[in-house]
Design an enzyme around this catalytic site. Structure first.
Site, short mmCIF file in Angstrom:
data_model
loop_
_atom_site.label_atom_id
_atom_site.label_comp_id
_atom_site.label_asym_id
_atom_site.label_seq_id
_atom_site.Cartn_x
_atom_site.Cartn_y
_atom_site.Cartn_z
N HIS A 155 0.85 -1.20 0.00
CA HIS A 155 0.00 0.00 0.00
C HIS A 155 0.89 1.25 0.00
CE1 HIS A 155 -3.01 2.83 1.42
NE2 HIS A 155 -3.91 1.91 1.66
N GLU A 258 -1.03 1.60 -5.27
CA GLU A 258 -0.77 0.35 -4.54
C GLU A 258 -0.78 -0.84 -5.50
OE1 GLU A 258 -3.97 0.33 -1.59
OE2 GLU A 258 -4.01 2.51 -1.70
C1 BG6 Z 1 -6.97 2.32 0.43
C2 BG6 Z 1 -8.45 2.07 0.29
O1 BG6 Z 1 -6.27 1.23 -0.09
O2 BG6 Z 1 -6.65 2.45 1.82
C3 BG6 Z 1 -9.20 3.22 0.93
O3 BG6 Z 1 -8.75 1.95 -1.09
C4 BG6 Z 1 -8.78 3.38 2.38
O4 BG6 Z 1 -10.60 2.96 0.85
C5 BG6 Z 1 -7.27 3.55 2.43
O5 BG6 Z 1 -9.42 4.52 2.93
C6 BG6 Z 1 -6.71 3.70 3.85
O6 BG6 Z 1 -7.15 2.64 4.65
P1 BG6 Z 1 -6.77 2.61 6.17
O7 BG6 Z 1 -7.40 1.37 6.74
O8 BG6 Z 1 -5.28 2.60 6.27
O9 BG6 Z 1 -7.35 3.88 6.79
#
Ligand code: BG6
Length: 291
Positions: A155, A258
């Site tokens: 990510h 990502e």
């Molecule tokens: C992204 C998602 O990969 O991660 C989003 O597509 C999400 O929807 C973002 O808001 C962050 O997620 P998190 O759980 O780290 O707040």
């Protein structure tokens, strides 16, 4: 901490007490620097000498056991997104991983290998190589007697000069779900531009994504293999305010591009089978191409 220190390599790999007193590892090479937390096997920084950081880290991030780090490279496994009663984006990013090895490569790069203690019938390793570029390999082997199905994703949060002027190229023709409306689309644009909250899952796409950033005068390249999905995300104004571990004014300076295998691109491994998700991050002056 003491057992981690066995992996020190003088001048190159240094274990130290990081934010929130969590153990952390600094890697220094002739051409770059990186920082990694065993908590989540989380790369929190990568910077090439003479260049702004490639990875974005939020100044409001938690550094706490059981909480994800906001920025850098969260490792998402064994599921992507929410799951009722369980941590969002899986358990790997909130688990302390074991550092199993550190080494220098003949080309001057440094490599760290991590192992995930996990209840799944799987052996899970994460190999990070720091040199002219940042290379990450996420390897899962099914050690059970039945098929093992999971999602994975690296990510990556990238630092950009201004979200309003960047473009993300490489996704033309790919099918995507707009996660904000749950509608399906095909990307028609040569490159994506950002004018509001953006949260898209591109499916069946294996191509390199390029983030063109005129404000910083550079392109970031996200090369990948073993990945069929690309997720593109910027929370924009309102969602930034709702996220407690993210500054209200940080969204113009980051974008997530990502790489993984999510939703219908999830992976199923037969007993004994392995999969490797590999992502290499590099940069070049805008208009050039990384070597
Ligand atoms: C992204 C998602 O990969 O991660 C989003 O597509 C999400 O929807 C973002 O808001 C962050 O997620 P998190 O759980 O780290 O707040």
């Amino acid at each position: 901490m003491d057992s981690l220190k066995n992996h020190d390599i003088p001048g190159r790999v240094t274990v130290f007490s990081g934010k929130g007193n969590l153990p952390a590892i600094r890697i220094q090479t002739e051409t770059s620097e990186a920082e990694i937390y065993p908590h989540g096997a989380h790369v929190t920084a990568f910077q090439k000498k003479g260049e702004p950081p490639l990875l974005f880290m939020s100044g409001s991030s938690d550094f706490l056991p059981g909480k994800p780090i906001r920025g850098g490279v969260p490792v998402i496994f064994p599921w992507f997104g929410g799951r009722e009663g369980h941590p969002a984006h899986g358990t790997a990013r909130v688990t302390p991983w074991d550092l199993t090895n550190s080494m220098l490569l003949p080309n001057g790069s440094a490599r760290l290998c991590f192992h995930l203690p996990c209840p799944e019938p799987a052996n899970v390793e994460f190999i990070v190589t720091v040199g002219n570029s940042l290379t990450m390999e996420f390897v899962v082997t099914n050690t059970g007697n039945a098929d093992f199905t999971f999602e994975n994703c690296l990510h990556t949060y990238f630092q950009v000069g201004d979200i309003h002027t960047i473009e993300v190229a490489g996704l033309k023709g790919a099918r995507y779900t707009d996660s904000l409306t749950t509608t399906q689309h095909v990307e028609e644009a040569e490159s994506i531009r950002f004018t509001s909250e953006t949260d898209r899952i591109y499916q069946d796409t294996t191509t390199t994504a390029e983030i063109r950033d005129p404000a910083l005068g550079r392109s970031i390249f996200v090369r990948k293999s073993g990945s069929k999905s690309t997720v593109v995300w910027n929370p924009w104004i309102d969602k930034s305010k709702r996220m407690l571990d993210f500054g209200d004014d940080e969204w113009p300076h980051m974008v997530c591009v990502e790489s993984g295998n999510v939703k219908e691109n999830h992976i199923t491994l037969a007993p004994g089978e392995s999969s490797t998700l590999k992502v290499e991050i590099d940069s070049a002056p805008l208009g050039g191409s990384a070597g």
